[in-house]
Scaffold this motif. Structure first.
Motif, PDB file in Angstrom:
ATOM      1  N   VAL A 161     -44.695   4.252   0.599  1.00  0.00           N
ATOM      2  CA  VAL A 161     -44.088   3.129   1.307  1.00  0.00           C
ATOM      3  C   VAL A 161     -42.910   2.567   0.501  1.00  0.00           C
ATOM      4  O   VAL A 161     -42.940   2.539  -0.729  1.00  0.00           O
ATOM      5  CB  VAL A 161     -45.154   2.036   1.574  1.00  0.00           C
ATOM      6  N   ASN A 174     -44.111   0.809   7.809  1.00  0.00           N
ATOM      7  CA  ASN A 174     -43.309   2.026   7.628  1.00  0.00           C
ATOM      8  C   ASN A 174     -43.638   3.055   8.713  1.00  0.00           C
ATOM      9  O   ASN A 174     -43.399   4.240   8.541  1.00  0.00           O
ATOM     10  CB  ASN A 174     -43.504   2.660   6.241  1.00  0.00           C
ATOM     11  N   SER A 175     -44.211   2.562   9.816  1.00  0.00           N
ATOM     12  CA  SER A 175     -44.640   3.444  10.921  1.00  0.00           C
ATOM     13  C   SER A 175     -45.469   4.612  10.424  1.00  0.00           C
ATOM     14  O   SER A 175     -45.219   5.781  10.725  1.00  0.00           O
ATOM     15  CB  SER A 175     -43.431   3.927  11.735  1.00  0.00           C
ATOM     16  N   ARG A 176     -46.489   4.236   9.665  1.00  0.00           N
ATOM     17  CA  ARG A 176     -47.427   5.225   9.169  1.00  0.00           C
ATOM     18  C   ARG A 176     -48.726   5.095   9.972  1.00  0.00           C
ATOM     19  O   ARG A 176     -49.328   4.031  10.022  1.00  0.00           O
ATOM     20  CB  ARG A 176     -47.680   4.995   7.679  1.00  0.00           C
ATOM     21  N   TYR A 232     -48.495   9.572  16.229  1.00  0.00           N
ATOM     22  CA  TYR A 232     -47.198   8.908  16.416  1.00  0.00           C
ATOM     23  C   TYR A 232     -47.176   8.161  17.751  1.00  0.00           C
ATOM     24  O   TYR A 232     -46.619   7.074  17.842  1.00  0.00           O
ATOM     25  CB  TYR A 232     -46.052   9.919  16.348  1.00  0.00           C
ATOM     26  N   THR A 291     -57.022  10.697  -1.088  1.00  0.00           N
ATOM     27  CA  THR A 291     -55.586  10.881  -0.946  1.00  0.00           C
ATOM     28  C   THR A 291     -55.154  12.135  -1.702  1.00  0.00           C
ATOM     29  O   THR A 291     -55.804  12.550  -2.668  1.00  0.00           O
ATOM     30  CB  THR A 291     -54.839   9.616  -1.437  1.00  0.00           C
ATOM     31  N   ASP A 298     -50.294  10.478  -0.907  1.00  0.00           N
ATOM     32  CA  ASP A 298     -50.007  10.283   0.519  1.00  0.00           C
ATOM     33  C   ASP A 298     -50.697   9.057   1.119  1.00  0.00           C
ATOM     34  O   ASP A 298     -50.615   8.830   2.322  1.00  0.00           O
ATOM     35  CB  ASP A 298     -50.307  11.552   1.330  1.00  0.00           C
ATOM     36  N   ASN A 313     -49.688  -0.432  10.068  1.00  0.00           N
ATOM     37  CA  ASN A 313     -48.782   0.658  10.418  1.00  0.00           C
ATOM     38  C   ASN A 313     -47.427   0.500   9.743  1.00  0.00           C
ATOM     39  O   ASN A 313     -46.444   1.086  10.186  1.00  0.00           O
ATOM     40  CB  ASN A 313     -48.587   0.729  11.937  1.00  0.00           C
ATOM     41  N   ASN A 366     -50.183   0.517   2.987  1.00  0.00           N
ATOM     42  CA  ASN A 366     -50.547   0.336   4.392  1.00  0.00           C
ATOM     43  C   ASN A 366     -51.990   0.811   4.645  1.00  0.00           C
ATOM     44  O   ASN A 366     -52.633   0.357   5.571  1.00  0.00           O
ATOM     45  CB  ASN A 366     -49.572   1.079   5.317  1.00  0.00           C
ATOM     46  N   ASP A 367     -52.470   1.723   3.803  1.00  0.00           N
ATOM     47  CA  ASP A 367     -53.847   2.204   3.932  1.00  0.00           C
ATOM     48  C   ASP A 367     -54.827   1.313   3.159  1.00  0.00           C
ATOM     49  O   ASP A 367     -55.931   1.048   3.627  1.00  0.00           O
ATOM     50  CB  ASP A 367     -53.961   3.636   3.398  1.00  0.00           C
ATOM     51  N   ARG A 421     -52.487   4.937  10.913  1.00  0.00           N
ATOM     52  CA  ARG A 421     -53.626   4.589  10.054  1.00  0.00           C
ATOM     53  C   ARG A 421     -54.562   5.785   9.909  1.00  0.00           C
ATOM     54  O   ARG A 421     -54.667   6.626  10.817  1.00  0.00           O
ATOM     55  CB  ARG A 421     -54.356   3.366  10.617  1.00  0.00           C
TER      56      ARG A 421
END
Ligand SMILES: *Cc1c(COP(=O)(O)O)cnc(C)c1O
Length: 417
Positions: free
Chosen positions: A341, A380-382, A404, A287, A304, A378, A308-309, A384
């Motif tokens: 997040v 927070n609409s991040r 996206y 990261t 970053d 995903n 979620n990761d 993967r």
């Protein structure tokens, strides 16, 4: 973690510079060492070389197709807990005869899928499930090989969320009830009894819970034999822990010796379902530092990668070592390493002593090979992160970074009436 080491203060995976991979692939990203994966699988398998055994890698720990394919190539079987994992294992080249299927909530469709794949056995977790498996097998004109997953009521002394072998847990069939269920299984059409299974938890760092479980199950196996129900397989599950920080889990040799001796004379093929111990220390999450900030007296390093990761710190309060990709001498700070997040639980480390960060610095979250990407979401609409397999000096992207567009795949705008 010998596959991850510093050379002139730069972190390497095998003969590959992590910074170079990050430059090419971007961050955050998961990196796995092929050498570490192979060595650990082989070491586990070799520990049981003196006895008839089958290693069924637990797919849920890290289910990337390339890893499953690597293990299949080394002769591994697979322990799956859903239709999706069964699909992955088959796509990775697994054969039905090396697949076993556990889990408390198998649906009829999943059971059909496993019957069609002709798996080695189902680990049955309840009487109701036994009836459904038998009915599905009869409907498909097949025989379902079954093993009852018993709950030996042994305290694995691990985190409560990953402890599974106590009577209060949802897993398995309590030992006192198991005998009755074997009798029932013997009397119904469509199933054939082939074994007994148990899995008492994960990240277990002492030998005693394993020894206690095998000795309790041993009595059941002997009793069944005396009643004319001989078992071909004794499935002792997974759960062996790894070193994240300062834990001292039993060495593979010690673990194997204890279980082999606990099962001596039962005349069963031993089955194991290791997950974390195979992949945990073979992977890292890389990261990039975005910002540093101080709120009153507390320092934060904002990176970053987020929960979620890698959710283990948020979910279990787990400790992961954090290493800089480029080591520098100089001042250190104590800070929380947090993700982007929007949750206060979004952290990778708390109150960690780290070299004073510079914007753009890269960090490696160590021991992230197990239950890392597998639990990524995903939120927070991040998108993967990608997964990269390092093999000596070469790298291969074994899963591309999501886009996206991937985030909205399958979604539809409402249609007007
Ligand atoms: C999770 C799980 C495993 C693997 O556990 P590890 O701690 O990763 O070795 C094995 N068997 C079953 C049934 C599981 O649910």
């Amino acid at each position: 973690m010998q596959s991850f080491y510093y050379c002139s203060d730069h972190l390497y995976c095998e003969e590959t510079s992590i910074a170079k991979v990050a430059e090419k692939v971007g961050t955050p990203l998961y990196i796995y060492s092929r050498r570490a994966l192979e060595e650990q699988y082989r070491a586990f398998d070799a520990a049981f070389s003196g006895v008839d055994h089958l290693v069924c890698y637990a797919v849920k720990a890290n289910s990337n197709l390339a890893l499953l394919n690597l293990f299949a190539g080394m002769g591994s079987g697979f322990d799956v807990v859903s239709g999706g994992e069964l699909y992955r294992a088959l796509r990775a080249g697994a054969t039905g005869q090396r697949l076993i299927y556990a889990g408390v909530g198998k649906t009829a469709a999943e059971i059909d899928y496993a019957l069609q794949a002709n798996i080695l056995f189902f680990s049955v977790e309840s009487e109701a499930e036994l009836e459904v498996i038998a009915a599905r097998a009869r409907a498909l004109k097949r025989i379902a090989r079954i093993s009852l997953r018993v709950n030996p009521n042994v305290d694995a002394r691990t985190h409560p969320y990953i402890s599974t072998g106590l009577q209060k847990h949802k897993f398995g069939i309590n030992l006192p009830h198991a005998l009755k269920l074997y009798h029932r299984a013997r009397s119904i059409k469509g199933v054939r009894i082939v074994g007994v299974s148990c899995h008492i938890g994960s990240q277990i760092t002492s030998i005693e819970p394993f020894v206690a479980a095998v000795s309790k199950i041993r009595r059941l196996v002997e009793r069944l034999k005396s009643e004319g129900i001989p078992l071909r397989y004794l499935d002792l599950g997974g759960g062996l822990g790894i070193t994240y920080r300062d834990e001292t889990p039993p060495a593979l040799g010690e673990y194997a010796a204890a279980l082999i001796s606990g099962a001596r004379g039962l005349d069963c093929t031993l089955v194991f379902e290791p997950g974390r111990v195979i992949v945990g220390n073979a992977g890292i999450l890389v990261t990039q530092i975005l910002y540093s900030k101080t709120n009153t007296s507390k320092k934060f390093i904002i990176v970053d990668a987020g929960m979620n990761d890698l959710i283990r710190p948020s979910l279990y309060g787990s400790f992961h070592e954090i290493w800089p990709i480029q080591r520098r001498t100089g001042p250190k700070i104590t800070a929380d390493v947090v993700g982007p997040v929007c949750e206060s639980a979004d952290f990778l480390a708390k109150d960690r002593r780290l070299q004073k960060p510079l914007a753009g610095d890269l960090l490696s979250v160590m021991s992230s090979g197990a239950y890392g990407f597998a639990l990524a979401s995903n939120y927070n609409s991040r998108p993967r992160p990608p997964e990269v397999l390092v093999d000596g000096r070469t790298i291969q992207i074994i899963r591309t970074r999501e886009t996206y567009a991937d985030l909205i795949r399958g979604e539809q705008l409402m249609t007007e009436a």
